[in-house]
Design a protein around this motif. Structure first.
Motif, PDB file in Angstrom:
ATOM      1  N   MET A   1       0.831  -1.202   0.000  1.00  0.00           N
ATOM      2  CA  MET A   1       0.000   0.000   0.000  1.00  0.00           C
ATOM      3  C   MET A   1       0.869   1.256   0.000  1.00  0.00           C
ATOM      4  N   VAL A   2       1.929   1.232   0.797  1.00  0.00           N
ATOM      5  CA  VAL A   2       2.817   2.391   0.854  1.00  0.00           C
ATOM      6  C   VAL A   2       3.528   2.585  -0.480  1.00  0.00           C
ATOM      7  N   CYS A  15       1.100   8.248   4.358  1.00  0.00           N
ATOM      8  CA  CYS A  15       0.511   6.902   4.282  1.00  0.00           C
ATOM      9  C   CYS A  15       0.385   6.282   5.676  1.00  0.00           C
ATOM     10  N   LEU A  16       1.394   6.518   6.511  1.00  0.00           N
ATOM     11  CA  LEU A  16       1.447   5.863   7.821  1.00  0.00           C
ATOM     12  C   LEU A  16       0.818   6.688   8.940  1.00  0.00           C
ATOM     13  N   ASP A  17       0.363   7.870   8.648  1.00  0.00           N
ATOM     14  CA  ASP A  17      -0.163   8.781   9.665  1.00  0.00           C
ATOM     15  C   ASP A  17      -1.232   8.127  10.540  1.00  0.00           C
ATOM     16  N   GLY A  18      -0.995   8.147  11.848  1.00  0.00           N
ATOM     17  CA  GLY A  18      -1.976   7.624  12.795  1.00  0.00           C
ATOM     18  C   GLY A  18      -1.992   6.116  12.933  1.00  0.00           C
ATOM     19  N   GLN A  43      -7.062   3.692   4.747  1.00  0.00           N
ATOM     20  CA  GLN A  43      -7.885   4.906   4.771  1.00  0.00           C
ATOM     21  C   GLN A  43      -7.066   6.126   4.333  1.00  0.00           C
ATOM     22  N   ASN A  44      -5.812   6.192   4.793  1.00  0.00           N
ATOM     23  CA  ASN A  44      -4.939   7.300   4.383  1.00  0.00           C
ATOM     24  C   ASN A  44      -4.719   7.288   2.875  1.00  0.00           C
TER      25      ASN A  44
END
Length: 329
Positions: A1-2, A15-18, A43-44
């Protein structure tokens, strides 16, 4: 995904936020990513790309069968497509699937239904696409040639931009269907698979059962099991683990008994799991693995490994290398 996000202009921190996933952990195969963390990244990605059509297809097509390790080998070695489906559904929790999946036979047709009801609405489209693309990639590999279903049923409406779906140009797609499903002829399930190997499948299924048990266990025993799996130098004695948990040996014994297990049983399971992992390291000989797992000699380790898997460590390693080579081919 990243990776897909970066290719579409979404920076890694976004991408990794939260998610609580550290960027440095992405390159570590030992990193454990929980479902809620994966959901957060999805979701990001969906939000940052405007829920672009085909986003899930792009991600799902990049997940090869070998990613699933021992489950992938079990699927590859299954005698028929029906048995491969049964194995895959039995150990669905060992996959990355975020939607519910089940098989439904109806006369001459069979449907692999993808139930997105428990997935948050903003990412349903993404995860349905991802699982469909991943399932097709898996089928292509275990069948040994491109797998072409009768049709795809998709609950979401036909997108304005249909180009991403050209990868299914040989498959009719019914958008706005009552359910998400990959549909094919029921007779296809009886198809023999080219790399069928009953013994390999049975050995791999035993490994899947062990992995599933480790994943679904809850309670105090889980903390002990995690310590045993992460202990840096061999397998510790019960006193060392009790001290690490700030307990007496007697209290540790009593708490494990309450959960209907024992330290010896957990050590046996940890040795089994660590042995399988170590055998993937071609630089480690059987003697070295035996020492690291706390066995008196290689013979004792070989006896234990045969009890776990029905094969010697050498035979198990040889089959794993052979099967991995086939998968890469």
């Amino acid at each position: 995904m990243v990776d897909v996000g970066v290719e579409r202009g979404v920076v890694v921190p976004a991408c990794l936020d939260g998610s609580g996933v550290d960027e440095n952990a992405l390159a570590d195969d030992a990193t454990h990513v929980r479902a809620w963390q994966e959901l957060t990244v999805a979701q990001n990605l969906v939000r940052a790309t405007g829920d672009a059509p085909g986003l899930g297809l792009e991600v799902g097509s990049r997940i090869p069968l070998r990613t699933y390790s021992v489950l992938g080998f079990a699927l590859l070695a299954s005698p028929t497509l029906r048995e491969a489906a049964a194995v895959g559904l039995r150990y669905l929790e060992l996959t990355f699937a975020m939607v519910g999946i089940h098989l439904q036979e109806d006369g001459n047709e069979v449907r692999l239904i993808l139930d997105d009801g428990l997935v948050p609405p903003p990412v349903r489209h993404f995860f349905v696409e991802r699982e469909i693309a991943n399932i097709r990639a898996i089928l292509d590999t275990i069948v040994g040639r491109p797998f072409t279903p009768l049709r795809l049923d998709l609950r979401f409406p036909r997108p304005d931009e249909s180009a991403p779906y050209e990868v299914f140009d040989d498959v009719p797609i019914a958008f706005g269907a009552p359910r998400n499903a990959i549909v094919t002829l029921a007779a296809v399930l009886e198809q023999s698979l080219p790399q069928a190997d009953q013994h390999t499948m049975q050995v791999c299924e035993r490994e899947c059962r062990l992995l599933l048990a480790r994943r679904t266990d809850t309670g105090f025993a889980v903390r002990v099991r995690e310590l045993l799996m992460q202990w840096p130098d061999g397998i510790p004695d019960m006193g060392a683990v009790a001290a690490a948990l700030h307990l007496s040996t007697r209290t540790l014994h009593r708490r494990l008994a309450v959960e209907d297990t024992s330290y010896r049983r957990l050590v046996d399971a940890a040795r089994h799991a660590r042995a399988v992992e170590m055998l993937s390291d071609l630089g480690l000989g059987v003697d070295q693995i035996a020492i690291r797992l706390g066995y008196a000699d290689a013979a004792a380790f070989i006896r234990a490994f045969r009890r776990w898997t029905g094969a010697t460590p050498g035979a198990y390693r040889t089959r794993s290398i052979r099967d991995l080579s086939r998968t890469h081919a």
